[in-house]
Design an enzyme around this catalytic site. Structure first.
Site, short mmCIF file in Angstrom:
data_model
loop_
_atom_site.label_atom_id
_atom_site.label_comp_id
_atom_site.label_asym_id
_atom_site.label_seq_id
_atom_site.Cartn_x
_atom_site.Cartn_y
_atom_site.Cartn_z
N ARG A 152 0.85 -1.18 0.00
CA ARG A 152 0.00 0.00 0.00
C ARG A 152 0.89 1.24 0.00
O ARG A 152 2.03 1.20 0.48
CB ARG A 152 -0.90 0.03 1.23
CG ARG A 152 -1.83 -1.17 1.38
CD ARG A 152 -2.62 -1.06 2.67
NE ARG A 152 -3.59 -2.14 2.82
CZ ARG A 152 -3.35 -3.27 3.46
NH1 ARG A 152 -2.16 -3.49 4.01
NH2 ARG A 152 -4.29 -4.21 3.56
N LYS A 183 -2.67 -2.38 7.69
CA LYS A 183 -3.86 -1.95 8.41
C LYS A 183 -3.99 -2.72 9.71
O LYS A 183 -3.62 -3.88 9.81
CB LYS A 183 -5.10 -2.19 7.53
CG LYS A 183 -5.19 -1.25 6.33
CD LYS A 183 -6.49 -1.45 5.57
CE LYS A 183 -6.61 -0.45 4.43
NZ LYS A 183 -7.88 -0.63 3.68
N HIS A 252 -2.59 2.51 -5.81
CA HIS A 252 -3.39 1.33 -5.51
C HIS A 252 -3.67 0.50 -6.76
O HIS A 252 -3.91 -0.71 -6.66
CB HIS A 252 -4.70 1.73 -4.82
CG HIS A 252 -5.09 0.81 -3.71
ND1 HIS A 252 -4.32 0.64 -2.57
CD2 HIS A 252 -6.15 -0.02 -3.56
CE1 HIS A 252 -4.90 -0.24 -1.77
NE2 HIS A 252 -6.01 -0.66 -2.35
N ARG A 255 -0.98 -1.96 -6.89
CA ARG A 255 -1.23 -3.03 -5.92
C ARG A 255 -2.28 -4.00 -6.48
O ARG A 255 -2.14 -5.23 -6.36
CB ARG A 255 -1.69 -2.43 -4.60
CG ARG A 255 -2.09 -3.44 -3.52
CD ARG A 255 -2.33 -2.71 -2.21
NE ARG A 255 -3.12 -3.46 -1.27
CZ ARG A 255 -2.64 -4.35 -0.40
NH1 ARG A 255 -1.35 -4.61 -0.37
NH2 ARG A 255 -3.44 -4.97 0.46
N HIS A 278 -4.31 -9.05 3.73
CA HIS A 278 -5.75 -8.99 3.98
C HIS A 278 -6.10 -9.84 5.19
O HIS A 278 -5.73 -11.01 5.25
CB HIS A 278 -6.54 -9.48 2.77
CG HIS A 278 -6.53 -8.53 1.62
ND1 HIS A 278 -6.85 -8.91 0.33
CD2 HIS A 278 -6.24 -7.20 1.56
CE1 HIS A 278 -6.76 -7.85 -0.47
NE2 HIS A 278 -6.39 -6.81 0.24
N TYR A 287 -10.50 -10.39 -6.46
CA TYR A 287 -9.58 -10.57 -7.58
C TYR A 287 -9.91 -11.81 -8.40
O TYR A 287 -9.50 -11.91 -9.55
CB TYR A 287 -8.14 -10.64 -7.06
CG TYR A 287 -7.69 -9.32 -6.47
CD1 TYR A 287 -7.37 -8.25 -7.29
CD2 TYR A 287 -7.61 -9.14 -5.09
CE1 TYR A 287 -6.98 -7.03 -6.76
CE2 TYR A 287 -7.23 -7.93 -4.56
CZ TYR A 287 -6.91 -6.88 -5.38
OH TYR A 287 -6.54 -5.67 -4.86
#
Length: 309
Positions: A152, A183, A252, A255, A278, A287
């Site tokens: 990110r 995150k 992004h 990414r 994730h 995806y």
């Protein structure tokens, strides 16, 4: 006299998110704006924030909906409000969370935009004619870490040249990895391929021409300090335009391209989940839809039964 944009309790909550939760600056900015909206609505309705009822909160949401805010924006605003009232409850300042049952209108989840493999490779390999060698090395390093590592932009900004006690992230070329803070303040190792390692090596060779002696950041601007996320976006945008990319390219998107191309080649959804950092597999599953679109295009172009009569 105008009321303060943020109350003391709201500022303490944002400080908690910054220090304890270590949320990205962009997220903090959006949460700040959401709380300012809440204050404006409460002031206009003469509603004490610490005695807000669920009925009043529902009326506030209706007012925002009437202002034609998107479902995605409404969801973010409610998330900020809900989190603040949860924090107030944990600190004994309210007895109930008036936002807990509020939900924004549902919206279809858009597919992430990814570059074609050839375009992504062309962008990574692009060399600007007559470019400043230091800036050119910096741009190649940015692209390789975004596309080659799938990081990110907030993780990229936080990278240091090596580990320091207060580092958010750092590179470890000797083990071909970068350590990033994602995150939820979750640490993960990002594998670095040959092109990324070469780009880092070339950048580190010229970095002292720009970097201040005491600056720990891997990526710095001409004034010697850490690059911001916006500066990275602008550099990438300019490079993509010069390279003749068919669409606007942002961090992004690289990414997304990393994830999509890796999934197309490997089919390993769990592996891609780990590499992206994730927490939930459902976030990565988007995806698979993108990959199916790619396969559908291949079918339409090549299969005899797909051709129109």
């Amino acid at each position: 006299m105008q009321p303060p944009k943020l109350t003391d309790e709201q500022q303490r909550y944002l400080d908690h998110l910054r220090v304890q939760r270590r949320l990205a600056e962009r997220t903090l900015t959006l949460y700040t704006e959401a709380l300012e909206r809440l204050n404006a609505l409460a002031t206009a309705g003469d509603v004490p924030l610490l005695r807000l009822s669920a009925h009043q909160a529902r009326r506030f949401l209706a007012q925002l909906h009437q202002a034609n805010l998107s479902p995605r924006t409404l969801a973010l605003i409610l998330s900020a409000w809900r989190g603040w009232y949860r924090w107030l409850g944990q600190n004994g300042l309210v007895t109930a969370n008036p936002i807990v049952d509020l939900r924004p209108p549902k919206v279809g989840r858009p597919l992430p935009k990814a570059l074609h493999v050839d375009d992504a490779v062309r962008l990574a390999d692009y060399q600007e004619p007559n470019a400043d060698p230091v800036g050119e090395a910096l741009d190649r390093c940015i692209v390789e870490l975004l596309y080659g590592g799938g990081v990110r932009v907030s993780e990229l900004v936080g990278l240091d040249v090596r580990f320091f006690p207060d580092s958010r992230g750092w590179i470890e070329p000797e083990v071909q990895e970068a350590q990033v803070l994602g995150k939820g303040a979750k640490r993960r190792g990002v594998p670095l391929g040959g092109p990324a390692l070469k780009a880092i090596e070339e950048w580190l060779a010229v970095r002292p021409q720009w970097a201040d002696a005491a600056e720990p950041a891997l990526l710095v601007h001409k004034r010697g300090r850490r690059l911001s996320a916006n500066q990275i976006r602008e550099r990438l945008k300019k490079r993509a335009l010069n390279a003749g990319m068919p669409t606007h390219v942002h961090p992004h998107m690289l990414r997304h391209s990393f994830a999509s191309h890796l999934l197309q080649s490997s089919g390993d959804l769990r592996g891609v989940q780990e590499l992206l950092g994730h927490a939930n597999i459902s976030t990565t599953q988007v995806y698979t839809r993108l990959d199916f679109q790619h396969l559908a295009k291949v079918y339409d172009a090549a299969h005899p039964r797909a051709k129109k009569k």
